[in-house]
Design a protein around this motif. Structure first.
Motif, PDB file in Angstrom:
ATOM      1  N   ARG A   1       0.837  -1.205   0.000  1.00 23.28           N
ATOM      2  CA  ARG A   1       0.000   0.000   0.000  1.00 23.28           C
ATOM      3  C   ARG A   1       0.863   1.243   0.000  1.00 23.28           C
TER       4      ARG A   1
ATOM      5  N   THR B   1       2.540   1.658  -3.458  1.00 23.59           N
ATOM      6  CA  THR B   1       1.588   2.143  -4.460  1.00 23.59           C
ATOM      7  C   THR B   1       1.337   3.640  -4.299  1.00 23.59           C
TER       8      THR B   1
ATOM      9  N   ARG C   1      -1.224  -4.057 -10.233  1.00 25.95           N
ATOM     10  CA  ARG C   1      -1.259  -4.384  -8.815  1.00 25.95           C
ATOM     11  C   ARG C   1       0.164  -4.608  -8.325  1.00 25.95           C
TER      12      ARG C   1
ATOM     13  N   ARG D   1       2.631  -6.417  -5.350  1.00 30.02           N
ATOM     14  CA  ARG D   1       2.799  -7.327  -4.230  1.00 30.02           C
ATOM     15  C   ARG D   1       4.207  -7.116  -3.669  1.00 30.02           C
TER      16      ARG D   1
ATOM     17  N   GLU E   1      -0.573  -6.742  -0.693  1.00 31.07           N
ATOM     18  CA  GLU E   1      -0.919  -6.373  -2.061  1.00 31.07           C
ATOM     19  C   GLU E   1      -1.747  -5.105  -2.075  1.00 31.07           C
ATOM     20  N   SER E   2      -1.602  -4.350  -3.178  1.00 30.18           N
ATOM     21  CA  SER E   2      -2.358  -3.121  -3.342  1.00 30.18           C
ATOM     22  C   SER E   2      -2.463  -2.813  -4.818  1.00 30.18           C
ATOM     23  N   GLY E   3      -3.550  -2.152  -5.202  1.00 30.66           N
ATOM     24  CA  GLY E   3      -3.710  -1.756  -6.594  1.00 30.66           C
ATOM     25  C   GLY E   3      -4.909  -2.401  -7.239  1.00 30.66           C
ATOM     26  N   PRO E   4      -5.153  -2.074  -8.488  1.00 29.99           N
ATOM     27  CA  PRO E   4      -6.370  -2.531  -9.162  1.00 29.99           C
ATOM     28  C   PRO E   4      -6.402  -4.049  -9.333  1.00 29.99           C
ATOM     29  N   PRO E   5      -7.476  -4.719  -8.933  1.00 31.20           N
ATOM     30  CA  PRO E   5      -7.577  -6.165  -9.142  1.00 31.20           C
ATOM     31  C   PRO E   5      -7.765  -6.496 -10.607  1.00 31.20           C
TER      32      PRO E   5
ATOM     33  N   THR F   1      -5.502  -7.064 -12.804  1.00 31.36           N
ATOM     34  CA  THR F   1      -4.395  -6.605 -13.646  1.00 31.36           C
ATOM     35  C   THR F   1      -3.156  -7.445 -13.340  1.00 31.36           C
TER      36      THR F   1
ATOM     37  N   VAL G   1       0.416  -8.433 -11.841  1.00 31.34           N
ATOM     38  CA  VAL G   1       0.952  -8.092 -10.528  1.00 31.34           C
ATOM     39  C   VAL G   1       2.451  -7.823 -10.648  1.00 31.34           C
TER      40      VAL G   1
END
Length: 435
Positions: free
Chosen positions: A6, A9, A23, A25, A31-35, A37, A39
């Motif tokens: 997080r 990002t 996203r 990792r 993990e953070s970011g648009p699902p 997509t 990684v």
């Protein structure tokens, strides 16, 4: 630190000024970011130190080669989504040297991001570059010694490795596709045949193949067209492989393979010269010499087929340009110029340029097949070279495929003639028939 992803990002979006399209990792498995997509995996905090010490493309490349960064999901999609933030950014907005980087670091926003990153990096020491990075002697570019060293870095990594990547054709240049459903071998044979027809090869034609690779062009010209071929390369491994192929094909009497710089060839004249995927190594400092040298080696009426990657021209500029990742890890000292500059320099050497054929889409198809070959033989490729070397190749070929598809770079076959005094070039009236 359970929320490293997080924080990463947020910092990336603050520095880039836009939402991160992939996203993330992190090393703590957060993990953070648009699902949905690809990684971007930051395996080690060392990746951040690499970026802080060498901002931009080179820092990213070093982190990738070292295994500090990885991608889960479609590599092409990930590279396409990230391209606008890094290698496809407006050149005016990209720091390109120490002064530009220092100026960027004076920006309060960038300094704030840097301070936050420092908190995530761990020990603040500059990481050593991966072992796969080219080590080069000093001195001027494109001397005989330095060019041989650069060629060895790229090509002398084992012929078996190249067999896995290139397939049975052992051709390391853009293929010529009838359709995307063609096999790589069919497309490479079609390319070699196209070159032979453009050069009007026939029994007894004396051909100089500059940068002959593993001998595929020489073999095709001798076997299918009866040409007598002098093939030159700076790679000892390539030369040994090409000689073995010529002997096994019963063509050793028609193909002479030399470990020799094109500048040292002195036994002209030749009826034709093929230069396929070699001129990218010549460089701006030597291109006029290259063009003049090949012109001098041709008889009047002789033809040159120059097959060369080109880049798009920049505004108010037509010279050469070096890509940091490619220069450090793939083709040391390689330089790309716009096709217009190449044509102009061939003409300045005395050539009459008679045809330019653009094959940009063909190289994208070729590179995607090479990537598929590498991925299918991944464990063996790693065993033959190193994990870092295999990663270099996967990134370079996938990114290059996208560059061709997006018209960032192209590839062109230029047919040029040393026109005789009579003015008759010996070409058919409808040139593209090539017969």
């Amino acid at each position: 630190m359970a929320e490293a992803a997080r924080r990463l990002t947020a910092l990336a979006e603050r520095a880039l000024g836009a939402p991160l399209p992939v996203r993330v990792r992190a090393w703590d498995r957060s993990e953070s970011g648009p699902p949905g997509t690809p990684v971007l995996i930051v395996r080690r905090r060392r990746a951040l130190r690499r970026l802080l010490w060498q901002p931009g493309e080179l820092g990213l490349a070093r982190a990738w080669v070292a295994g500090d960064l990885d991608v889960e999901g479609d590599l092409y999609e990930a590279l396409g989504l990230l391209a606008g933030f890094f290698w496809e950014r407006d050149d005016a907005a990209r720091p390109t040297g120490p002064t530009a980087v220092l100026k960027a670091l004076r920006d309060p926003e960038i300094r704030a991001v840097g301070r936050e990153l420092l908190k995530l990096t761990g020990p603040w020491t500059p990481p050593a570059p991966p072992a796969e990075e080219a080590r080069r002697a000093g001195g001027p570019l494109h001397t005989l010694r330095r060019d041989k060293q650069a060629i060895s870095h790229h090509y002398d990594v084992g012929n078996t490795f190249y067999e896995h990547v290139l397939g049975p054709s052992m051709v390391y240049s853009c293929a010529y596709w009838e359709s995307p459903e063609s096999t790589l071998e069919e497309a490479q044979r079609a390319k070699l045949d196209l070159v032979c027809r453009k050069l009007a090869l026939k029994p007894g034609t004396r051909l100089l193949d500059v940068g002959c690779g593993w001998g595929s062009m020489a073999l095709h010209a001798a076997r299918e067209y009866g040409a007598d071929v002098v093939a030159v390369t700076l790679s000892e491994e390539q030369a040994a492989y090409a000689r073995k192929r010529a002997a096994e094909a019963g063509l050793a009497d028609r193909i002479e393979v030399r470990v020799q710089d094109y500048r040292e060839v002195s036994d002209g004249p030749f009826d034709a010269v093929s230069s396929i995927g070699m001129a990218e190594h010549v460089g701006s400092a030597r291109y006029a010499e290259y063009a003049a040298g090949l012109y001098a080696l041709l008889r009047p009426g002789g033809r040159l087929l120059n097959h060369q990657i080109a880049r798009r021209p920049l505004k108010d500029e037509d010279g050469y340009r070096v890509d940091e990742f490619i220069d450090r890890y793939v083709f040391p000292d390689g330089e790309l110029a716009p096709v217009g500059r190449t044509v102009a320099q061939l003409e300045e050497a005395g050539f009459e340029v008679r045809d330019v054929e653009a094959l940009r889409e063909h190289y994208a198809l070729t590179l995607r097949r090479w990537v598929a070959n590498l991925e299918a033989h991944w464990d063996e490729a790693v065993r033959l070279t190193s994990p870092g070397r295999a990663r270099v190749w996967r990134l370079y070929m996938a990114a290059s495929a996208l560059s061709f598809e997006r018209n960032r770079i192209g590839v062109n076959q230029v047919l040029a003639i040393r026109t005789p005094e009579s003015g008759d070039p010996g070409l058919p009236l409808r040139t593209r028939s090539w017969n």
